[in-house]
Design an enzyme around this catalytic site. Sequence first.
Site, PDB file in Angstrom:
ATOM      1  N   LYS A 111       0.811  -1.217   0.000  1.00  0.00           N
ATOM      2  CA  LYS A 111       0.000   0.000   0.000  1.00  0.00           C
ATOM      3  C   LYS A 111       0.845   1.268   0.000  1.00  0.00           C
ATOM      4  O   LYS A 111       0.382   2.310  -0.471  1.00  0.00           O
ATOM      5  CB  LYS A 111      -0.977  -0.003   1.184  1.00  0.00           C
ATOM      6  CG  LYS A 111      -2.042  -1.085   1.036  1.00  0.00           C
ATOM      7  CD  LYS A 111      -3.310  -0.800   1.814  1.00  0.00           C
ATOM      8  CE  LYS A 111      -4.370  -1.862   1.510  1.00  0.00           C
ATOM      9  NZ  LYS A 111      -5.529  -1.808   2.360  1.00  0.00           N
ATOM     10  N   LYS A 192      -6.669 -11.504  -5.373  1.00  0.00           N
ATOM     11  CA  LYS A 192      -7.837 -11.769  -4.532  1.00  0.00           C
ATOM     12  C   LYS A 192      -8.956 -10.759  -4.816  1.00  0.00           C
ATOM     13  O   LYS A 192      -8.686  -9.628  -5.213  1.00  0.00           O
ATOM     14  CB  LYS A 192      -7.462 -11.757  -3.041  1.00  0.00           C
ATOM     15  CG  LYS A 192      -7.174 -10.392  -2.473  1.00  0.00           C
ATOM     16  CD  LYS A 192      -7.250 -10.409  -0.950  1.00  0.00           C
ATOM     17  CE  LYS A 192      -7.292  -8.972  -0.457  1.00  0.00           C
ATOM     18  NZ  LYS A 192      -7.783  -8.775   0.876  1.00  0.00           N
ATOM     19  N   LYS A 195     -12.196  -5.089  -2.117  1.00  0.00           N
ATOM     20  CA  LYS A 195     -13.147  -3.971  -2.058  1.00  0.00           C
ATOM     21  C   LYS A 195     -12.668  -2.797  -2.879  1.00  0.00           C
ATOM     22  O   LYS A 195     -13.451  -2.018  -3.379  1.00  0.00           O
ATOM     23  CB  LYS A 195     -13.234  -3.465  -0.627  1.00  0.00           C
ATOM     24  CG  LYS A 195     -13.974  -4.303   0.324  1.00  0.00           C
ATOM     25  CD  LYS A 195     -13.950  -3.567   1.655  1.00  0.00           C
ATOM     26  CE  LYS A 195     -14.138  -4.521   2.788  1.00  0.00           C
ATOM     27  NZ  LYS A 195     -13.563  -4.032   4.021  1.00  0.00           N
TER      28      LYS A 195
HETATM   29  P1  ATP Z   1      -9.182  -4.176   0.547  1.00  0.00           P
HETATM   30  O1  ATP Z   1      -9.640  -4.338  -0.838  1.00  0.00           O
HETATM   31  O2  ATP Z   1      -9.330  -2.760   1.051  1.00  0.00           O
HETATM   32  O3  ATP Z   1      -7.845  -4.796   0.818  1.00  0.00           O
HETATM   33  P2  ATP Z   1     -10.537  -6.454   1.615  1.00  0.00           P
HETATM   34  O4  ATP Z   1     -11.495  -6.825   0.566  1.00  0.00           O
HETATM   35  O5  ATP Z   1      -9.292  -7.267   1.780  1.00  0.00           O
HETATM   36  O6  ATP Z   1     -10.210  -4.940   1.487  1.00  0.00           O
HETATM   37  P3  ATP Z   1     -10.909  -6.337   4.518  1.00  0.00           P
HETATM   38  O7  ATP Z   1     -11.814  -5.434   5.244  1.00  0.00           O
HETATM   39  O8  ATP Z   1      -9.455  -6.054   4.578  1.00  0.00           O
HETATM   40  O9  ATP Z   1     -11.344  -6.437   2.988  1.00  0.00           O
HETATM   41  O10 ATP Z   1     -11.182  -7.831   4.977  1.00  0.00           O
HETATM   42  C1  ATP Z   1     -12.250  -8.313   5.758  1.00  0.00           C
HETATM   43  C2  ATP Z   1     -12.085  -9.819   5.932  1.00  0.00           C
HETATM   44  O11 ATP Z   1     -12.323 -10.493   4.703  1.00  0.00           O
HETATM   45  C3  ATP Z   1     -10.669 -10.238   6.360  1.00  0.00           C
HETATM   46  O12 ATP Z   1     -10.729 -11.241   7.317  1.00  0.00           O
HETATM   47  C4  ATP Z   1     -10.049 -10.719   5.089  1.00  0.00           C
HETATM   48  O13 ATP Z   1      -9.023 -11.647   5.305  1.00  0.00           O
HETATM   49  C5  ATP Z   1     -11.233 -11.336   4.372  1.00  0.00           C
HETATM   50  N1  ATP Z   1     -11.074 -11.287   2.924  1.00  0.00           N
HETATM   51  C6  ATP Z   1     -10.839 -10.196   2.186  1.00  0.00           C
HETATM   52  N2  ATP Z   1     -10.788 -10.493   0.879  1.00  0.00           N
HETATM   53  C7  ATP Z   1     -11.002 -11.829   0.803  1.00  0.00           C
HETATM   54  C8  ATP Z   1     -11.072 -12.758  -0.292  1.00  0.00           C
HETATM   55  N3  ATP Z   1     -10.942 -12.360  -1.540  1.00  0.00           N
HETATM   56  N4  ATP Z   1     -11.321 -14.052  -0.029  1.00  0.00           N
HETATM   57  C9  ATP Z   1     -11.472 -14.476   1.253  1.00  0.00           C
HETATM   58  N5  ATP Z   1     -11.412 -13.661   2.320  1.00  0.00           N
HETATM   59  C10 ATP Z   1     -11.181 -12.356   2.109  1.00  0.00           C
END
Ligand code: ATP
Length: 326
Positions: A111, A192, A195
């Site tokens: 980041k 992955k 968001k």
């Molecule tokens: P960003 O895009 O901002 O990195 P994010 O989608 O990773 O956000 P977080 O709020 O960081 O979302 O994660 C919330 C939870 O969801 C965490 O426990 C994270 O490990 C899980 N998570 C996030 N993305 C995935 C994914 N693609 N598959 C499975 N678990 C996920």
Amino acid sequence: MKRVFSGVQPTGNIHIGNYLGALKQFVELQQDHDCVYCIVDLHSITMPQDPKVLRENIMDVAALYLAIGLDPKKSIIFVQSMVPGHTELAWILMCNSYTGELSRMTQFKQKSRDSESAPTGLFTYPILMAADILLYDTDVVPVGNDQKQHIEITRDLAERVNNKYGKTFVVPDGRFLKEGARIMSLDDPTAKMSKSAENIHSRISLLDDTNKIKKSIMRSTTDSEGTIHYDMGSKPGISNLLNIYSAFSGLGVVEIEKKYEGRGYGDFKKDLVDVTVEAILPIQQRYHEIRKSQELIDILKDGAEKANTISEKTLTRVKEKFGLGL
Ligand code: ATP
Ligand code: LTN
């Protein structure tokens, strides 16, 4: 009962990766654990946020927590910034962490992109997360695999403090997912689902309408082979879709492969749209009922009060060990 703690950032677009990877476990754990679930708004400001949007996002996540089945009678549900102990403990932990170990965190490296103007909060992000966890004497932290490094540093910090000051913290364990449960991006199955990705069709958000879900799935990246077969290495796109299908339908991947033997990607994708919509529609219905209610605000206030009681007890113990205050 064992204590569970986890948190989700209120950065919008809660997607099926978050749901299948983390949130769904939160609900299951409520049955036989003492659960504390947090909306980590202080973590979210490590990246720029629009204040108005952030407020809405906090309420969105809170409503989604309830919509997926978190029960405020069983779990403490609260907003991080409403409990001052998080930042207080973070400072104390910061004084016991090393710049070297924080520099090695992959999330910071990704980041900050080596920029000198990356926010300091992004650098100390893992310490605030450790504070979240240690503040509640947490035994188990259910998170996605991408959080492994953060759990590791939390354990290291807890052990370091325990060795130096005598038993102060419970050393928590991560509860990670099986390999298959990582949901990948629909337009690039080697990354992955996230968001923050620019292309909205790379993810399915829990609040997407049926049309959007259909579009995102129908245009998702697959391969030119045309057989519905699980192989993350050579067929990451279709394998990811198989994972999603399996998670929402409850059918095993092998069973689904059999069902679609001799059929094409189009057929499979159409059915995946139905399976997905069927799973998330009831969540959306509950979400819309709760989102605007006074009940939601009352639940968050009550949650903050309960969390604060636990937090103050831990901080008293920590300050005593460190010789802080009177
Ligand atoms: P960003 O895009 O901002 O990195 P994010 O989608 O990773 O956000 P977080 O709020 O960081 O979302 O994660 C919330 C939870 O969801 C965490 O426990 C994270 O490990 C899980 N998570 C996030 N993305 C995935 C994914 N693609 N598959 C499975 N678990 C996920
Ligand atoms: N870093 C986590 C969010 C998070 C968290 C926590 C998860 C902040 N504090 C404490 C578990 C426990 C993320 O980005 N998923």
